[in-house]
Write an enzyme that holds these catalytic residues in place. Structure first.
Site, PDB file in Angstrom:
ATOM      1  N   THR A   1       0.816  -1.219   0.000  1.00  0.00           N
ATOM      2  CA  THR A   1       0.000   0.000   0.000  1.00  0.00           C
ATOM      3  C   THR A   1       0.844   1.261   0.000  1.00  0.00           C
ATOM      4  O   THR A   1       0.489   2.262  -0.631  1.00  0.00           O
ATOM      5  CB  THR A   1      -0.933   0.003   1.227  1.00  0.00           C
ATOM      6  OG1 THR A   1      -1.846  -1.092   1.127  1.00  0.00           O
ATOM      7  CG2 THR A   1      -1.719   1.292   1.328  1.00  0.00           C
TER       8      THR A   1
ATOM      9  N   SER B   1       0.816  -7.543  -1.122  1.00  0.00           N
ATOM     10  CA  SER B   1       1.263  -8.602  -0.212  1.00  0.00           C
ATOM     11  C   SER B   1       0.234  -9.711  -0.042  1.00  0.00           C
ATOM     12  O   SER B   1       0.555 -10.787   0.465  1.00  0.00           O
ATOM     13  CB  SER B   1       1.636  -8.026   1.159  1.00  0.00           C
ATOM     14  OG  SER B   1       0.499  -7.627   1.891  1.00  0.00           O
ATOM     15  N   SER B   2      -1.006  -9.491  -0.472  1.00  0.00           N
ATOM     16  CA  SER B   2      -1.993 -10.571  -0.460  1.00  0.00           C
ATOM     17  C   SER B   2      -1.562 -11.713  -1.368  1.00  0.00           C
ATOM     18  O   SER B   2      -2.028 -12.849  -1.218  1.00  0.00           O
ATOM     19  CB  SER B   2      -3.361 -10.048  -0.903  1.00  0.00           C
ATOM     20  OG  SER B   2      -3.838  -9.062  -0.017  1.00  0.00           O
TER      21      SER B   2
ATOM     22  N   THR C   1       0.900  -4.605   4.151  1.00  0.00           N
ATOM     23  CA  THR C   1       0.559  -4.956   5.532  1.00  0.00           C
ATOM     24  C   THR C   1      -0.129  -6.302   5.672  1.00  0.00           C
ATOM     25  O   THR C   1      -0.057  -6.926   6.734  1.00  0.00           O
ATOM     26  CB  THR C   1      -0.345  -3.878   6.158  1.00  0.00           C
ATOM     27  OG1 THR C   1      -1.576  -3.792   5.419  1.00  0.00           O
ATOM     28  CG2 THR C   1       0.335  -2.523   6.155  1.00  0.00           C
ATOM     29  N   ASP C   2      -0.817  -6.778   4.641  1.00  0.00           N
ATOM     30  CA  ASP C   2      -1.621  -7.993   4.788  1.00  0.00           C
ATOM     31  C   ASP C   2      -0.801  -9.187   5.254  1.00  0.00           C
ATOM     32  O   ASP C   2      -1.258  -9.971   6.095  1.00  0.00           O
ATOM     33  CB  ASP C   2      -2.332  -8.336   3.475  1.00  0.00           C
ATOM     34  CG  ASP C   2      -3.540  -7.457   3.213  1.00  0.00           C
ATOM     35  OD1 ASP C   2      -3.974  -6.756   4.159  1.00  0.00           O
ATOM     36  OD2 ASP C   2      -4.055  -7.461   2.087  1.00  0.00           O
TER      37      ASP C   2
ATOM     38  N   CYS D   1      -7.088 -17.043  19.774  1.00  0.00           N
ATOM     39  CA  CYS D   1      -7.179 -15.815  20.565  1.00  0.00           C
ATOM     40  C   CYS D   1      -6.067 -14.843  20.184  1.00  0.00           C
ATOM     41  O   CYS D   1      -4.995 -15.238  19.738  1.00  0.00           O
ATOM     42  CB  CYS D   1      -7.098 -16.131  22.048  1.00  0.00           C
ATOM     43  SG  CYS D   1      -8.461 -17.155  22.655  1.00  0.00           S
TER      44      CYS D   1
END
Length: 334
Positions: A11, A55-56, A86-87, A271
């Site tokens: 991005t 990055s996906s 960032t992904d 979690c």
């Protein structure tokens, strides 16, 4: 210092297109100009990758390509910045931490939630913060984002819309940037070990646990059709402190079959923070009996990358099971 910047995509350097934001090769010149304006005392080189990626679309083979790029420049530069989407940034920073263990130089991975071409963005703050970490901080592999310097194998993408997109759920930050840096001192291991194996993109899978799970729904993940043998590693995303449906004999039998066939299955909690405590509950003990090993307090990104790394270095499944919780890159608490 001489700083090498690997612009891989993401991005941070994207521009609008008819199909949405896409990586822009011209961004390499933009970031070089910004770095030079920020600091005239140091020398910068920005390398734009021939095929920029969202990055996906990143895969383990891309981790290897980035590590090989850094290794090829290792003797020439004093610090390294990796601009990344960032992904999957936490996967990449984890993988780099395993391939560049106890490095004698700093490596900082960063990016942004908003492209730099936007008048309001977080790109410049993250680039300048990452640069400050390279110039003033410790050696090691780190992820810098939103003022936080996180151990590379401890980072987890925790927010899709906040400017602070990453957390370190189970480890203290290595540094935090406000008006001044607040550093956390820690003993640094000696003995740089750079080991970059050829990773297979299909060697490891993620297996989610969910209410109503049927063995047939995940069988193809562990036993891919059309392939000989079995998947080599799997990260099992379990409930709470590492629990799964122990009243589902078909599911447990499938895990046991996969484990007995040589697949290393690691138990990591769904979690956001905390550790797997295998055996505390009967639902977790059943997984242990099926051959599943604990990932303790690793992030699932780190566990996934660590399995890829160990498998690619030809570590035998039984050895991986015995040693997986031993930290290689501050990836797990001991």
């Amino acid at each position: 210092m001489k700083i090498y910047v690997a612009y891989t995509g993401g991005t941070i350097g994207m521009v609008p297109s008819d199909h949405g934001y896409v990586p822009d090769a011209a961004f390499a010149d933009v970031v070089l100009q910004k770095l030079t304006q920020y600091s005239t005392e140091h020398e910068f080189s920005v390398h734009c990758y021939p095929e920029l990626i969202d990055s996906s679309n990143a895969a383990p083979s891309d981790w290897v390509a980035i590590a090989n790029d850094l290794q090829s420049k290792w003797q020439e530069y004093d610090g390294f910045m990796v601009l990344h989407g960032t992904d999957t940034m936490a996967y990449t920073s984890s993988a780099l931490a395993f391939m560049l263990q106890n490095p004698s130089k700093p490596v900082v991975v960063t990016g942004s939630q908003i492209p730099m071409f936007k008048s309001r963005n977080d790109a410049l703050d993250n680039v300048y913060g990452a640069l400050d970490a390279l110039l003033e901080g410790p050696n090691g592999v780190f992820l810098f984002f939103g003022g936080k310097l996180i151990e590379g194998a401890r980072a987890h993408k925790a927010n899709t819309s906040a400017l602070q997109a990453f957390s370190s759920p189970n480890a203290l930050l290595r540094g935090e940037l406000g008006i001044e840096w607040n550093w956390r001192k820690m003993h640094t291991k000696k003995g740089e070990l750079i080991q970059i194996p050829q990773m297979q993109n299909d060697a490891v899978t993620l297996v989610p646990i969910f209410p109503g799970l049927q063995a047939a729904q995940i069988e193809s993940l562990l036993f891919p059709q059309g392939k000989e043998g079995i998947i080599k590693g799997a990260v099992l995303l379990t409930y709470g402190a590492g629990n799964g449906p122990d009243a589902n004999p078909e599911f447990l039998a499938l895990l046991k079959k996969a484990s007995d066939s040589g697949c290393v299955i690691v138990n990591v909690s769904q979690c956001g923070a905390g550790a797997v405590s295998a055996g505390t509950y009967a639902a977790g003990s059943a997984l242990v009996k099926a051959g599943v090993i604990s990932g303790l307090d690793m992030t699932y990104e780190a566990a996934f990358a660590k399995l890829h790394f160990l498998i690619a270095t030809n570590v035998k499944p039984e050895v991986i099971r015995e040693t997986f919780t031993q930290p290689l890159a501050y990836d797990v608490s001991v």
